[in-house]
Design an enzyme around this catalytic site. Structure first.
Site, PDB file in Angstrom:
ATOM      1  N   GLY A   1      -8.112   2.389  -2.827  1.00 38.67           N
ATOM      2  CA  GLY A   1      -6.723   2.159  -2.417  1.00 38.67           C
ATOM      3  C   GLY A   1      -6.534   0.765  -1.838  1.00 38.67           C
ATOM      4  CG  PHE A   2      -3.104  -1.892   0.514  1.00 40.83           C
ATOM      5  CD1 PHE A   2      -3.292  -3.208   0.088  1.00 40.83           C
ATOM      6  CD2 PHE A   2      -2.536  -1.663   1.762  1.00 40.83           C
ATOM      7  CE1 PHE A   2      -2.923  -4.274   0.898  1.00 40.83           C
ATOM      8  CE2 PHE A   2      -2.152  -2.719   2.562  1.00 40.83           C
ATOM      9  CZ  PHE A   2      -2.355  -4.017   2.140  1.00 40.83           C
ATOM     10  CB  ILE A   3      -6.408  -0.350   3.934  1.00 38.60           C
ATOM     11  CG1 ILE A   3      -4.925  -0.470   4.287  1.00 38.60           C
ATOM     12  CG2 ILE A   3      -7.255  -0.918   5.077  1.00 38.60           C
ATOM     13  CD1 ILE A   3      -4.501   0.302   5.545  1.00 38.60           C
TER      14      ILE A   3
ATOM     15  CG  ASP B   1      -9.663   6.565  -4.274  1.00 38.57           C
ATOM     16  OD1 ASP B   1      -8.832   7.179  -4.964  1.00 38.57           O
ATOM     17  OD2 ASP B   1      -9.336   5.773  -3.374  1.00 38.57           O
TER      18      ASP B   1
ATOM     19  N   GLY C   1      -4.387   4.998  -8.885  1.00 39.14           N
ATOM     20  CA  GLY C   1      -5.039   3.986  -9.712  1.00 39.14           C
ATOM     21  C   GLY C   1      -6.261   3.448  -8.986  1.00 39.14           C
TER      22      GLY C   1
ATOM     23  CB  ALA D   1      -7.357   5.433   8.115  1.00 38.22           C
TER      24      ALA D   1
ATOM     25  CE1 TYR E   1      -0.201   9.407   6.106  1.00 40.51           C
ATOM     26  CE2 TYR E   1       1.345   8.464   7.691  1.00 40.51           C
ATOM     27  CZ  TYR E   1       0.216   8.343   6.899  1.00 40.51           C
ATOM     28  OH  TYR E   1      -0.491   7.161   6.897  1.00 40.51           O
TER      29      TYR E   1
HETATM   30  P1  NAD Z   1      -3.506   3.943  -0.429  1.00 40.46           P
HETATM   31  O1  NAD Z   1      -2.629   5.022  -0.932  1.00 40.46           O
HETATM   32  O2  NAD Z   1      -3.468   2.623  -1.133  1.00 40.46           O
HETATM   33  O3  NAD Z   1      -5.017   4.439  -0.409  1.00 40.46           O
HETATM   34  C1  NAD Z   1      -5.359   5.793  -0.198  1.00 40.46           C
HETATM   35  C2  NAD Z   1      -6.388   6.166  -1.237  1.00 40.46           C
HETATM   36  O4  NAD Z   1      -6.730   7.551  -1.050  1.00 40.46           O
HETATM   37  C3  NAD Z   1      -5.885   6.012  -2.677  1.00 40.46           C
HETATM   38  O5  NAD Z   1      -6.775   5.195  -3.427  1.00 40.46           O
HETATM   39  C4  NAD Z   1      -5.855   7.458  -3.223  1.00 40.46           C
HETATM   40  O6  NAD Z   1      -6.223   7.510  -4.590  1.00 40.46           O
HETATM   41  C5  NAD Z   1      -6.897   8.128  -2.335  1.00 40.46           C
HETATM   42  N1  NAD Z   1      -6.695   9.575  -2.258  1.00 40.46           N
HETATM   43  C6  NAD Z   1      -5.529  10.258  -2.078  1.00 40.46           C
HETATM   44  N2  NAD Z   1      -5.761  11.577  -2.070  1.00 40.46           N
HETATM   45  C7  NAD Z   1      -7.107  11.742  -2.251  1.00 40.46           C
HETATM   46  C8  NAD Z   1      -7.951  12.869  -2.327  1.00 40.46           C
HETATM   47  N3  NAD Z   1      -7.466  14.118  -2.238  1.00 40.46           N
HETATM   48  N4  NAD Z   1      -9.274  12.665  -2.495  1.00 40.46           N
HETATM   49  C9  NAD Z   1      -9.779  11.414  -2.612  1.00 40.46           C
HETATM   50  N5  NAD Z   1      -9.027  10.299  -2.557  1.00 40.46           N
HETATM   51  C10 NAD Z   1      -7.697  10.471  -2.371  1.00 40.46           C
HETATM   52  O7  NAD Z   1      -3.197   3.748   1.126  1.00 40.46           O
HETATM   53  P2  NAD Z   1      -3.670   2.628   2.174  1.00 40.46           P
HETATM   54  O8  NAD Z   1      -2.485   1.867   2.555  1.00 40.46           O
HETATM   55  O9  NAD Z   1      -4.860   1.919   1.644  1.00 40.46           O
HETATM   56  O10 NAD Z   1      -4.089   3.559   3.405  1.00 40.46           O
HETATM   57  C11 NAD Z   1      -5.452   3.770   3.791  1.00 40.46           C
HETATM   58  C12 NAD Z   1      -5.487   4.647   5.029  1.00 40.46           C
HETATM   59  O11 NAD Z   1      -4.809   4.010   6.104  1.00 40.46           O
HETATM   60  C13 NAD Z   1      -4.811   6.009   4.850  1.00 40.46           C
HETATM   61  O12 NAD Z   1      -5.536   6.994   5.549  1.00 40.46           O
HETATM   62  C14 NAD Z   1      -3.459   5.817   5.488  1.00 40.46           C
HETATM   63  O13 NAD Z   1      -2.912   7.034   5.935  1.00 40.46           O
HETATM   64  C15 NAD Z   1      -3.799   4.866   6.613  1.00 40.46           C
HETATM   65  N6  NAD Z   1      -2.641   4.069   7.042  1.00 40.46           N
HETATM   66  C16 NAD Z   1      -2.135   3.084   6.247  1.00 40.46           C
HETATM   67  C17 NAD Z   1      -1.048   2.335   6.686  1.00 40.46           C
HETATM   68  C18 NAD Z   1      -0.438   1.215   5.864  1.00 40.46           C
HETATM   69  O14 NAD Z   1       0.450   0.538   6.361  1.00 40.46           O
HETATM   70  N7  NAD Z   1      -0.874   0.979   4.640  1.00 40.46           N
HETATM   71  C19 NAD Z   1      -0.473   2.590   7.938  1.00 40.46           C
HETATM   72  C20 NAD Z   1      -1.007   3.617   8.713  1.00 40.46           C
HETATM   73  C21 NAD Z   1      -2.110   4.335   8.268  1.00 40.46           C
END
Ligand code: NAD
Length: 311
Positions: free
Chosen positions: A12-14, A33, A38, A117, A144
């Protein structure tokens, strides 16, 4: 110290930004993942790690990916206001079952500590007078945020009963290259580059605290190295930015002639509309000496330049 690190949600993104950093630091990295969103790992990076496609709700899959690992970043989640509003049950199940599986497997392989996270969403619609610190009363009120808060308390309870250590990170609006348009900054940049109106929900006075992904990754790595016990940390830039100002900054950086249009939020988003949210990273700085430093315009310029160079 070289580690073998499992990153759930690492495509994912982070997660993908974190994986690049961990590999560059010399660690062995396994990514688990589902590829629901994607795959944001570049082919080059993917060739340097082990990628397991699987679901964190499946214990056997998590346990197998955990084999030989001595650190875990549990970042897999379902997120994005529209996505969560459409599938709140799956959102909660991925959070709660996913963390339970991750913790059980981590303990099974003898891991001492994990990084989880969480989200600034746990502060909900609570009253804000200053940058939010970790000890203000939380008020999660969406599927959430409630699930994230449940997991924080689960980890605290586990530490109390068993001594299993964890760091929960409350990220404040992370942004950067490769983020998809579930989130506001890529959505606005996309609209600006296409010359479409930028649509802002409400009057644009609502605020957020936008934290650049490189800073979020640096802070996460420092927390992994420097914190023991069971702790919760904000990771926030500490800048309170009205959404109107965000849209104006994007127009400035991209040179777009798009107009900013204000409209009522769709009903499904109403629960997620929060008036003010910005955090304090004072605790992060106290424990690690690190503070997120990238200001919004610089971060947006970096995204824009990468988009333009890519073309
Ligand atoms: P993202 O959606 O880009 O990445 C999340 C990843 O989790 C994705 O690659 C997705 O394919 C994977 N995923 C989803 N369901 C799954 C499952 N059942 N089994 C395995 N993989 C699964 O999101 P992100 O922005 O990279 O967020 C990363 C973490 O940080 C998350 O836990 C999110 O809740 C937390 N977070 C993000 C933000 C933000 O601003 N981006 C803010 C607060 C918290």
């Amino acid at each position: 110290m070289k580690r073998k690190i499992l990153v759930t949600g690492g495509a994912g993104f982070i997660g993908s930004n974190l994986v690049r950093r961990l590999v560059n630091d010399g660690h062995d990295v396994v990514v688990l993942d589902s590829l629901l969103r994607g795959n944001k790992l570049s082919p080059d990076l993917q060739s340097r790690i082990q990628l397991v496609q699987g679901d964190v709700r499946d214990y056997a899959v998590v346990r197998e990916a955990m084999e030989g690992c001595n650190m875990l970043f549990h970042f897999a989640a379902v997120l994005g206001v529209d996505v969560v509003a459409q599938s709140p049950v799956v959102t909660m199940e991925v959070e709660v079952q996913g963390l339970k599986n991750a913790v059980d497997a981590a303990r099974d392989v003898g891991m001492e500590r994990i990084v989880y996270a969480s989200t600034s969403g746990v502060y909900g619609h609570g009253k804000i007078e200053d940058g939010i610190t970790e000890n203000v009363p939380v008020a999660p009120d969406t599927s959430y945020a409630v699930a994230k808060r449940y997991n924080e308390i689960y980890l605290q309870s586990l530490y109390q009963e068993t001594g299993f250590q964890s760091i929960s990170i409350r990220f404040f609006n992370i942004y950067g290259a490769n983020q998809d348009n579930r989130m506001v900054i890529p959505r606005f940049i996309e609209m600006a580059l296409a010359g479409q109106d930028i649509t802002v929900f409400g009057d644009g006075s609502q605020t957020r605290d936008f934290t650049y992904v490189d800073d979020a990754v640096e802070a996460s790595v420092q927390l992994m190295d420097k914190v023991k016990g069971c702790e919760i940390f904000n990771i926030a830039k500490e800048d309170e930015i009205p959404i109107r100002q965000l849209a104006e900054t994007i127009l400035k950086v991209t040179g777009s002639k798009s107009q900013i249009k204000y409209m009522e939020p769709p009903i499904a988003r109403i629960d997620y509309e929060v008036g003010r949210r910005f955090g304090s990273s004072e605790k992060l700085e106290r424990f690690t000496g690190y503070q997120p430093g990238t200001d919004l315009e610089t971060g947006i310029r970096q995204i824009y330049e990468q988009l333009v160079v890519k073309k």
